[in-house]
Design an enzyme around this catalytic site. Structure first.
Site, PDB file in Angstrom:
ATOM      1  N   TYR A 114       0.838  -0.934  -0.024  1.00  0.00           N
ATOM      2  CA  TYR A 114      -0.543  -0.264   0.041  1.00  0.00           C
ATOM      3  C   TYR A 114       0.838   1.187  -0.359  1.00  0.00           C
ATOM      4  O   TYR A 114       1.607   1.894   0.942  1.00  0.00           O
ATOM      5  CB  TYR A 114      -0.539  -0.226   1.223  1.00  0.00           C
ATOM      6  CG  TYR A 114      -2.064   1.295   1.319  1.00  0.00           C
ATOM      7  CD1 TYR A 114      -2.886   1.054   0.317  1.00  0.00           C
ATOM      8  CD2 TYR A 114      -1.377   1.975   1.996  1.00  0.00           C
ATOM      9  CE1 TYR A 114      -3.889   2.674   0.228  1.00  0.00           C
ATOM     10  CE2 TYR A 114      -2.450   3.304   2.248  1.00  0.00           C
ATOM     11  CZ  TYR A 114      -3.580   3.419   1.602  1.00  0.00           C
ATOM     12  OH  TYR A 114      -4.175   4.352   1.284  1.00  0.00           O
TER      13      TYR A 114
ATOM     14  N   ASP B 158       9.552   3.012   0.712  1.00  0.00           N
ATOM     15  CA  ASP B 158       7.915   3.727   1.155  1.00  0.00           C
ATOM     16  C   ASP B 158       8.540   3.410   2.660  1.00  0.00           C
ATOM     17  O   ASP B 158       8.377   2.301   2.683  1.00  0.00           O
ATOM     18  CB  ASP B 158       6.991   3.082   0.435  1.00  0.00           C
ATOM     19  CG  ASP B 158       5.909   3.896   1.169  1.00  0.00           C
ATOM     20  OD1 ASP B 158       5.957   5.023   2.086  1.00  0.00           O
ATOM     21  OD2 ASP B 158       4.363   3.856   1.395  1.00  0.00           O
TER      22      ASP B 158
ATOM     23  N   LYS C  12       3.828   9.367   9.067  1.00  0.00           N
ATOM     24  CA  LYS C  12       3.061   8.826  10.244  1.00  0.00           C
ATOM     25  C   LYS C  12       3.731   9.642  11.008  1.00  0.00           C
ATOM     26  O   LYS C  12       4.087  10.605  11.267  1.00  0.00           O
ATOM     27  CB  LYS C  12       2.914   7.582  10.264  1.00  0.00           C
ATOM     28  CG  LYS C  12       1.481   6.208   9.061  1.00  0.00           C
ATOM     29  CD  LYS C  12       2.033   5.411   8.416  1.00  0.00           C
ATOM     30  CE  LYS C  12       0.450   5.386   8.676  1.00  0.00           C
ATOM     31  NZ  LYS C  12      -0.143   4.629   6.595  1.00  0.00           N
TER      32      LYS C  12
HETATM   33  C1  LIG Z   1      -0.159   5.082   5.312  1.00  0.00           C
HETATM   34  C2  LIG Z   1       0.796   4.775   4.655  1.00  0.00           C
HETATM   35  C3  LIG Z   1       1.110   5.411   3.231  1.00  0.00           C
HETATM   36  C4  LIG Z   1      -0.291   7.039   2.903  1.00  0.00           C
HETATM   37  O1  LIG Z   1      -0.280   7.725   3.719  1.00  0.00           O
HETATM   38  P1  LIG Z   1      -1.282   8.743   4.622  1.00  0.00           P
HETATM   39  O2  LIG Z   1      -0.973   9.413   5.346  1.00  0.00           O
HETATM   40  O3  LIG Z   1      -2.465   7.770   4.750  1.00  0.00           O
HETATM   41  O4  LIG Z   1      -1.700   9.231   2.483  1.00  0.00           O
HETATM   42  C5  LIG Z   1       1.972   5.023   2.616  1.00  0.00           C
HETATM   43  N1  LIG Z   1       2.571   4.198   2.402  1.00  0.00           N
HETATM   44  C6  LIG Z   1       2.596   3.396   3.271  1.00  0.00           C
HETATM   45  C7  LIG Z   1       3.404   1.744   3.210  1.00  0.00           C
HETATM   46  C8  LIG Z   1       1.707   3.749   3.970  1.00  0.00           C
HETATM   47  O5  LIG Z   1       1.366   2.747   5.277  1.00  0.00           O
END
Ligand SMILES: *Cc1c(COP(=O)(O)O)cnc(C)c1O
Length: 423
Positions: A138, A231, A259
């Site tokens: 994700y 990521d 985050k």
């Molecule tokens: C939560 C998440 C995102 C998206 O971040 P948001 O602040 O919710 O847009 C992207 N990549 C990873 C790995 C995530 O866990």
């Protein structure tokens, strides 16, 4: 039950009664009254030990005193300026000092924006259109990456509203599968701008890279002129001071953060080699912008948080994580439950799966009904984890050994409940 009433009312205003799909669970999610430290209290006055922690940001727990104090002060002198302020540099230094791949960066308002911008940058830098992601990873809710996606999307069909013209450029392969990637690069190598991955797949549970997989990715991307993007929206400042690239000692070209970087407020960032980052507008031809990017409130929360993340804190989190995981493993071994306890540092999950989990297909083979019984039983016992087999649980520095011990007892019971009704 007041949460139930609020949920019914909420459904009139928000699709599914929520503002992000992962928050909806049956019969209704609890509505929060307040939170502090390791605990979250709902409007029905029930208190839970929180291992969801807002899906990852709250490494210091809720309402950390230093963060609250310093953010409150900042609020009194303005919340958005539309012109730079010195704290942006201060936070940049904290990040560059920690994240091995970070030479320059840009702040965004979310992890979604960070991955969207990093991918655009990789495309701009290489002049190539295709991108590679791993099945079940994700990277936020934007069009480029909502293909075979994890998190809430792991439990739903692929989203409508995304043109085929966009997704035809998004190629996906199974995680931890070197052969699949070699094949893909043989065919498409010179059209691939970047490979983006969650170094630890935290949006289909918790899957670590196999030994050597990251080194393999580093090598094959270098050989083929492909930008490697880690990521680290979850793993950044979570699994180690310098994120997963520090933990596994492999340095990507670009990194996305989110985050934890915003200390509990909305924020993301993308960072990397100067040579690539200099391509961003107004320096270069790749556009990135945001009214609230680098806003002083999130930036202050980020500074106040990162300043507290020292080696001692990571050691403490590791110790708590190891204690929790080894106790879960003892229970599982003793009772001969057919499940896979997984995790590292302050991340953990249990796969209701008889086999080890290395990729999305493995994860999908887990018994979600058993997981839901486990989840509900934990909730009843006053332990809150994300309501999905395909999320990860987090420990904060605010969790006490007493919290952890109580949680172990609750997990013991919840596992028993999960395996009780059906064989
Ligand atoms: C939560 C998440 C995102 C998206 O971040 P948001 O602040 O919710 O847009 C992207 N990549 C990873 C790995 C995530 O866990």
């Amino acid at each position: 039950m007041y949460s139930e009433e609020l949920f019914n009312e909420s459904k009139k205003y928000f699709p599914g009664g929520v503002n992000s799909p992962v928050r909806a669970f049956k019969p209704y999610p609890f509505f929060v009254k307040s939170a502090g430290g390791s605990k979250i209290t709902d409007v029905d006055e029930k208190t839970y030990i929180d291992y969801c922690l807002a899906y990852g940001p709250l490494i210091l727990g809720h309402a950390n005193p230093k963060v609250v104090r310093e953010v409150s002060n900042q609020l009194t002198i303005g919340s958005a300026y539309g012109t730079p302020s010195e704290n942006e540099i201060k936070l940049a230094k904290e990040i560059v000092d920690r994240i091995p791949s970070a030479e320059m960066l840009r702040f965004t308002n979310s992890g979604t924006e960070a991955t969207m911008s990093a991918i655009r940058l990789a495309r701009g830098f290489t002049g190539r259109n295709k991108i590679v992601k791993f099945e079940g990873a994700y990277h936020g809710a934007h069009d480029y990456v909502l293909v075979k996606s994890g998190s809430g999307a792991a439990t739903l069909p692929d989203s409508l509203g995304i043109p085929e013209d966009t997704t035809k450029n998004t190629l996906s392969v199974p995680f931890n599968d070197e052969e699949a990637l070699v094949g893909l690069i043989k065919e498409e190598g010179e059209n691939i701008a970047c490979i983006i991955l969650e170094v630890v797949m935290g949006n289909v549970g918790c899957i670590e890279p196999k030994k050597g997989f990251l080194e393999f990715l580093r090598k094959i991307t270098e050989e083929n002129g492909i930008i490697l993007i880690f990521d680290e929206v979850i793993t950044g400042f979570r699994v180690a001071r310098g994120g997963a690239q520090d933990y596994y000692n492999v340095t990507p070209d670009l990194t996305t953060l989110g985050k934890i970087v915003g200390g509990g407020l909305p924020m993301g960032a993308f960072c990397g080699k100067k040579e690539i980052m200099e391509l961003i507008a107004p320096n270069g031809p790749v556009y990135h912008a945001g009214t609230f990017s680098g806003n002083p409130i999130s930036v202050q929360a980020g500074i106040s948080t990162l300043q507290q993340l020292d080696d001692k804190l990571y050691k403490d989190l590791e110790r708590k994580g190891n204690f929790l995981r080894s106790n879960i493993k003892s229970i599982v071994d003793e009772q001969e439950y057919n499940v896979q306890p997984v995790g590292l540092a302050s991340m953990f999950q249990i796969y209701f799966n008889p086999s080890e989990v290395y990729n999305y297909v493995d994860a999908q083979a887990s018994d979600r009904r058993k997981f839901l019984r486990y989840f509900k039983s934990l909730l009843k016992e006053g332990v809150f984890i994300p309501p999905s087999q395909f999320e990860c649980n987090f420990i904060s520095s605010a969790h006490s050994m007493e919290d952890i011990q109580n949680t172990i007892d609750s997990i013991d019971l919840a596992l028993e409940m999960a395996f009780k009704k059906r064989k």
